[in-house]
Design a protein around this motif. Structure first.
Motif, PDB file in Angstrom:
ATOM      1  N   UNK A 161       0.673 -19.214 -21.738  1.00 25.92           N
ATOM      2  CA  UNK A 161      -0.628 -18.544 -21.781  1.00 25.92           C
ATOM      3  C   UNK A 161      -1.587 -19.066 -20.729  1.00 25.92           C
ATOM      4  N   UNK A 162      -1.078 -19.746 -19.685  1.00 23.84           N
ATOM      5  CA  UNK A 162      -1.941 -20.313 -18.648  1.00 23.84           C
ATOM      6  C   UNK A 162      -1.401 -19.967 -17.268  1.00 23.84           C
ATOM      7  N   UNK A 163      -2.326 -19.721 -16.327  1.00 22.63           N
ATOM      8  CA  UNK A 163      -1.937 -19.417 -14.948  1.00 22.63           C
ATOM      9  C   UNK A 163      -2.960 -20.023 -14.000  1.00 22.63           C
ATOM     10  N   UNK A 164      -2.527 -20.731 -12.938  1.00 22.44           N
ATOM     11  CA  UNK A 164      -3.472 -21.308 -11.974  1.00 22.44           C
ATOM     12  C   UNK A 164      -4.015 -20.234 -11.046  1.00 22.44           C
ATOM     13  N   UNK A 165      -5.262 -20.417 -10.607  1.00 19.74           N
ATOM     14  CA  UNK A 165      -5.821 -19.523  -9.594  1.00 19.74           C
ATOM     15  C   UNK A 165      -6.313 -20.281  -8.369  1.00 19.74           C
ATOM     16  N   UNK A 166      -6.406 -21.604  -8.439  1.00 13.89           N
ATOM     17  CA  UNK A 166      -6.777 -22.392  -7.268  1.00 13.89           C
ATOM     18  C   UNK A 166      -6.245 -23.806  -7.430  1.00 13.89           C
ATOM     19  N   UNK A 167      -5.479 -24.252  -6.461  1.00 12.30           N
ATOM     20  CA  UNK A 167      -4.985 -25.620  -6.439  1.00 12.30           C
ATOM     21  C   UNK A 167      -5.264 -26.160  -5.043  1.00 12.30           C
ATOM     22  N   UNK A 168      -6.296 -26.977  -4.923  1.00 14.69           N
ATOM     23  CA  UNK A 168      -6.689 -27.510  -3.625  1.00 14.69           C
ATOM     24  C   UNK A 168      -7.140 -28.948  -3.802  1.00 14.69           C
ATOM     25  N   UNK A 169      -7.481 -29.586  -2.684  1.00 13.87           N
ATOM     26  CA  UNK A 169      -7.846 -30.996  -2.726  1.00 13.87           C
ATOM     27  C   UNK A 169      -9.084 -31.241  -3.570  1.00 13.87           C
ATOM     28  N   UNK A 170     -10.022 -30.309  -3.526  1.00 16.85           N
ATOM     29  CA  UNK A 170     -11.296 -30.536  -4.207  1.00 16.85           C
ATOM     30  C   UNK A 170     -11.440 -29.756  -5.502  1.00 16.85           C
ATOM     31  N   UNK A 171     -10.466 -28.915  -5.820  1.00 16.23           N
ATOM     32  CA  UNK A 171     -10.646 -28.079  -7.014  1.00 16.23           C
ATOM     33  C   UNK A 171      -9.303 -27.678  -7.598  1.00 16.23           C
ATOM     34  N   UNK A 172      -9.192 -27.774  -8.914  1.00 20.93           N
ATOM     35  CA  UNK A 172      -8.059 -27.244  -9.656  1.00 20.93           C
ATOM     36  C   UNK A 172      -8.612 -26.263 -10.679  1.00 20.93           C
ATOM     37  N   UNK A 173      -8.136 -25.028 -10.615  1.00 23.26           N
ATOM     38  CA  UNK A 173      -8.601 -24.021 -11.553  1.00 23.26           C
ATOM     39  C   UNK A 173      -7.441 -23.268 -12.172  1.00 23.26           C
ATOM     40  N   UNK A 174      -7.525 -23.053 -13.477  1.00 21.83           N
ATOM     41  CA  UNK A 174      -6.513 -22.238 -14.138  1.00 21.83           C
ATOM     42  C   UNK A 174      -7.147 -21.505 -15.314  1.00 21.83           C
ATOM     43  N   UNK A 175      -6.552 -20.373 -15.666  1.00 23.67           N
ATOM     44  CA  UNK A 175      -7.020 -19.553 -16.779  1.00 23.67           C
ATOM     45  C   UNK A 175      -6.039 -19.647 -17.935  1.00 23.67           C
ATOM     46  N   UNK A 176      -6.571 -19.682 -19.150  1.00 28.99           N
ATOM     47  CA  UNK A 176      -5.755 -19.540 -20.343  1.00 28.99           C
ATOM     48  C   UNK A 176      -6.132 -18.224 -21.025  1.00 28.99           C
ATOM     49  N   UNK A 177      -5.141 -17.513 -21.545  1.00 27.98           N
ATOM     50  CA  UNK A 177      -5.334 -16.143 -22.000  1.00 27.98           C
ATOM     51  C   UNK A 177      -5.095 -16.002 -23.501  1.00 27.98           C
ATOM     52  N   UNK A 178      -5.962 -15.227 -24.126  1.00 28.90           N
ATOM     53  CA  UNK A 178      -5.736 -14.730 -25.475  1.00 28.90           C
ATOM     54  C   UNK A 178      -5.429 -13.242 -25.321  1.00 28.90           C
TER      55      UNK A 178
END
Length: 261
Positions: A156-173
């Motif tokens: 239920x999770x997918x990353x949208x940004x993986x970089x040196x200064x930021x890690x972002x991921x979404x979790x879905x219902x």
């Protein structure tokens, strides 16, 4: 009461710095070109105007702009850029707040319609846009396409940004059609975040700030039905502000609905 989360003073103060890459003339240019073209000689109303990242440069191009913004802290930052006499803003939610006059353009960009966490509120947002539009006026929405195809089976999770200064991921219902965006942002603030783990490749000096936000995702066809309920007709849909065709692989869309003359 709107379901949108209220941006705090601290978040508002650092918003412009964190969005610097998306605020350059090169990044904003195609969006502003289209908005100014659609506004023509009329007025523009920006829902969720925030700190004025879009509204101020659109105003500088000669388009009279007004705004609606839920967070008074965001408006306080905007006021450092421009006075109320040049860009009036009403503090309130974008689904129900009404400002005086008619507009040739209402716009809502950067996925912000997803801040409304119920379908009913998103429908009311379309109705509120239509309420403000002059005959022939347009409502523009920029929104990401839910990346559900990127979810591995059973996850239920997918990353949208993986970089040196930021890690972002979404979790879905998937049942409630909601997602939570998780952000881990590198910061130089020694009082924020955790020191790097004592592992190979770790940076002991790195510290990260964690933040989350809730969103209700909606498919383009669902938005078209909301527009129809509000009396608006789809005029165009592109895959970006440059006018690229919208396809099944497009990660986002910029859609334009028109109030019939």
């Amino acid at each position: 009461m709107t379901s949108s989360e209220l941006w705090s003073r601290r978040t508002a103060e650092r918003y412009d710095a964190e969005e610097r890459a998306n605020s350059s003339a090169e990044a904003l240019g195609p969006m502003l070109d289209l908005l100014a073209e659609l506004a023509g000689d009329g007025r523009a109303l920006e829902f969720a105007i925030g700190t004025g990242k879009v509204g101020c440069p659109l105003r500088e191009r000669g388009t009279p702009v007004s705004g609606i913004e839920l967070s008074p802290h965001m408006v306080a930052v905007l006021r450092r850029r421009i006075g109320e006499d040049r860009l009036p803003v009403v503090v309130g939610d974008m689904a129900t707040t009404v400002v005086p006059g008619e507009f040739s353009l209402v716009h809502l960009v950067y996925n912000t319609i997803s801040n409304l966490l119920t379908q009913d509120e998103q429908v009311e947002c379309f109705r509120n846009a239509a309420r403000h539009l002059a005959p022939g006026g347009r409502f523009v929405v920029e929104l990401g396409v839910p990346p559900l195809r990127s979810l591995p089976p059973g996850q239920d999770a997918a990353p949208f940004d993986v970089s040196e200064r930021h890690l972002g991921f979404d979790t879905f219902d998937l049942v409630a059609q909601l997602l939570v965006s998780h952000h881990f942002t590198r910061t130089d603030d020694p009082e924020t975040g955790d020191a790097g783990a004592d592992e190979p490749g770790a940076d002991d000096s790195a510290r990260f700030r964690r933040g989350t936000s809730q969103h209700r995702y909606a498919w383009p066809a669902e938005l078209d039905l909301m527009a129809r309920i509000a009396g608006l007709e789809l005029e165009r849909r592109t895959g970006d502000w440059h006018g690229a065709p919208f396809t099944g692989d497009s990660p986002k869309h910029a859609s334009v609905w028109r109030r019939p003359a």
